[in-house]
Motif scaffolding. Sequence first.
Motif, PDB file in Angstrom:
ATOM      1  N   TRP A  28       0.833  -1.186   0.000  1.00  0.00           N
ATOM      2  CA  TRP A  28       0.000   0.000   0.000  1.00  0.00           C
ATOM      3  C   TRP A  28       0.882   1.257   0.000  1.00  0.00           C
ATOM      4  CZ3 TRP A  28      -4.998   0.166   3.482  1.00  0.00           C
ATOM      5  CH2 TRP A  28      -5.926   1.028   2.895  1.00  0.00           C
ATOM      6  N   ASN A  32       1.218   3.887  -3.113  1.00  0.00           N
ATOM      7  CA  ASN A  32       0.878   5.285  -2.853  1.00  0.00           C
ATOM      8  C   ASN A  32       1.929   6.226  -3.426  1.00  0.00           C
ATOM      9  OD1 ASN A  32      -1.576   5.036  -1.608  1.00  0.00           O
ATOM     10  ND2 ASN A  32      -0.787   5.113   0.479  1.00  0.00           N
ATOM     11  N   TYR A  41     -10.365   7.667  -6.647  1.00  0.00           N
ATOM     12  CA  TYR A  41     -11.240   6.962  -5.725  1.00  0.00           C
ATOM     13  C   TYR A  41     -10.814   7.263  -4.293  1.00  0.00           C
ATOM     14  CZ  TYR A  41      -7.629   3.290  -4.958  1.00  0.00           C
ATOM     15  OH  TYR A  41      -6.490   2.589  -4.630  1.00  0.00           O
ATOM     16  N   GLN A  42     -11.738   6.982  -3.373  1.00  0.00           N
ATOM     17  CA  GLN A  42     -11.421   7.097  -1.957  1.00  0.00           C
ATOM     18  C   GLN A  42     -10.790   5.773  -1.537  1.00  0.00           C
ATOM     19  OE1 GLN A  42     -15.519   8.184  -0.725  1.00  0.00           O
ATOM     20  NE2 GLN A  42     -14.608  10.046   0.103  1.00  0.00           N
ATOM     21  N   LYS A  43      -9.504   5.777  -1.281  1.00  0.00           N
ATOM     22  CA  LYS A  43      -8.754   4.547  -1.082  1.00  0.00           C
ATOM     23  C   LYS A  43      -9.292   3.722   0.083  1.00  0.00           C
ATOM     24  CE  LYS A  43      -3.943   2.963  -1.314  1.00  0.00           C
ATOM     25  NZ  LYS A  43      -3.960   2.437  -2.683  1.00  0.00           N
ATOM     26  N   TRP A  44      -9.614   4.362   1.182  1.00  0.00           N
ATOM     27  CA  TRP A  44     -10.120   3.628   2.350  1.00  0.00           C
ATOM     28  C   TRP A  44     -11.513   3.072   2.089  1.00  0.00           C
ATOM     29  CZ3 TRP A  44      -7.993   1.377   6.305  1.00  0.00           C
ATOM     30  CH2 TRP A  44      -6.745   1.809   6.764  1.00  0.00           C
ATOM     31  N   HIS A  46     -12.715   2.177  -0.807  1.00  0.00           N
ATOM     32  CA  HIS A  46     -12.493   1.040  -1.694  1.00  0.00           C
ATOM     33  C   HIS A  46     -11.954  -0.151  -0.901  1.00  0.00           C
ATOM     34  CE1 HIS A  46      -9.605  -1.253  -4.287  1.00  0.00           C
ATOM     35  NE2 HIS A  46     -10.675  -1.317  -5.069  1.00  0.00           N
ATOM     36  N   ALA A  47     -11.027   0.123  -0.008  1.00  0.00           N
ATOM     37  CA  ALA A  47     -10.402  -0.954   0.769  1.00  0.00           C
ATOM     38  C   ALA A  47     -11.386  -1.627   1.715  1.00  0.00           C
ATOM     39  CB  ALA A  47      -9.214  -0.398   1.553  1.00  0.00           C
ATOM     40  N   GLN A 132     -10.755  -0.814  -9.598  1.00  0.00           N
ATOM     41  CA  GLN A 132      -9.539  -0.137  -9.138  1.00  0.00           C
ATOM     42  C   GLN A 132      -8.642  -1.174  -8.464  1.00  0.00           C
ATOM     43  OE1 GLN A 132     -12.625   1.387  -7.761  1.00  0.00           O
ATOM     44  NE2 GLN A 132     -12.828   2.665  -9.575  1.00  0.00           N
ATOM     45  N   ASP A 134      -5.867  -2.872  -6.727  1.00  0.00           N
ATOM     46  CA  ASP A 134      -4.686  -2.537  -5.935  1.00  0.00           C
ATOM     47  C   ASP A 134      -4.391  -3.710  -5.016  1.00  0.00           C
ATOM     48  OD1 ASP A 134      -6.417  -2.338  -3.730  1.00  0.00           O
ATOM     49  OD2 ASP A 134      -6.426  -0.153  -3.722  1.00  0.00           O
ATOM     50  N   ASN A 184      -0.960  -1.785  -7.207  1.00  0.00           N
ATOM     51  CA  ASN A 184      -1.075  -0.763  -8.254  1.00  0.00           C
ATOM     52  C   ASN A 184       0.305  -0.158  -8.538  1.00  0.00           C
ATOM     53  OD1 ASN A 184      -2.148   1.135 -10.067  1.00  0.00           O
ATOM     54  ND2 ASN A 184      -2.512   2.625  -8.435  1.00  0.00           N
TER      55      ASN A 184
END
Length: 284
Positions: A28, A32, A41-44, A46-47, A132, A134, A184
Amino acid sequence: MDAFINYFETISSSHRAAILIGGILLFWLIENNWPLFQFKYQKWKHARVNFFFTLTTILVNMPLAFLLLRTSDWATSSSVGIIHWLSPLPIWLKALIGLMVLDLIGAWLAHWIQHKVKFLWRFHIIHHADQQVDTTTANRHHPGESMVRFVFTLLAIVVSGAPMWLVFLYQSLSVVLSQFNHANIVLPRGLDRLLSWVLVTPNMHHIHHHYQQPFTDSNYGNIFAFWDRLLGTFQYTQQKNLIYGIDTHPDPQENAKIANLLKIPFQRYRPPVSSQKKDSFSAQ
């Protein structure tokens, strides 16, 4: 070698959790700072979806873990499996062969069959629907798919004859390599060309997540890259050409919400939009 074997024979749940969490944090941080794609996107957010499916995988595997132990103990005590027929070989070479068999059956074959059997594909769609991709995508599997993968892991243990320490080593490598090849990021082309003869790289596995066939049906490997080359399922294309997701479920409202993702396997089968079409770009 004895200390190495002893560590994985007695590896604690906390150490296994540290491998899972540590891998996610490491890749991660890397993605980044050096991302392949600048996802909007909002990474958190999405996670969270992918972490939910990571948790369901753990919940499926935990109560079934005793089956892995029983199967491995039986194979070892009964001298069943490939590595027990290789007694003249040194332990490190038998372990490598065992890892290769575990990866071939427990990962490559399980993955390939999920793409070929419509009923199983419906569960695997959840993994491919991520638009997305990752490092958190690595553990995005429907609970039904987790069950399927567990069955293939049992089969791999029987065929390989792997002792439990080798099973734990395989699972640890599988987790970290999966997080690596979903990250990613992109490797320099020369390094990727060299490394991908042995290990599955991000450049190689990202192609598997392109939204259309035939690229979706390629590069099934998880640890060892040579299975795809040997079995005729290797594909290559430029990373910049990739579009993630799956063409049967392109709507983010459907493929990014947990409740909808859980229901996808039980909906009517949708044939690939591109099943009779040639992709819009060719391998380079």
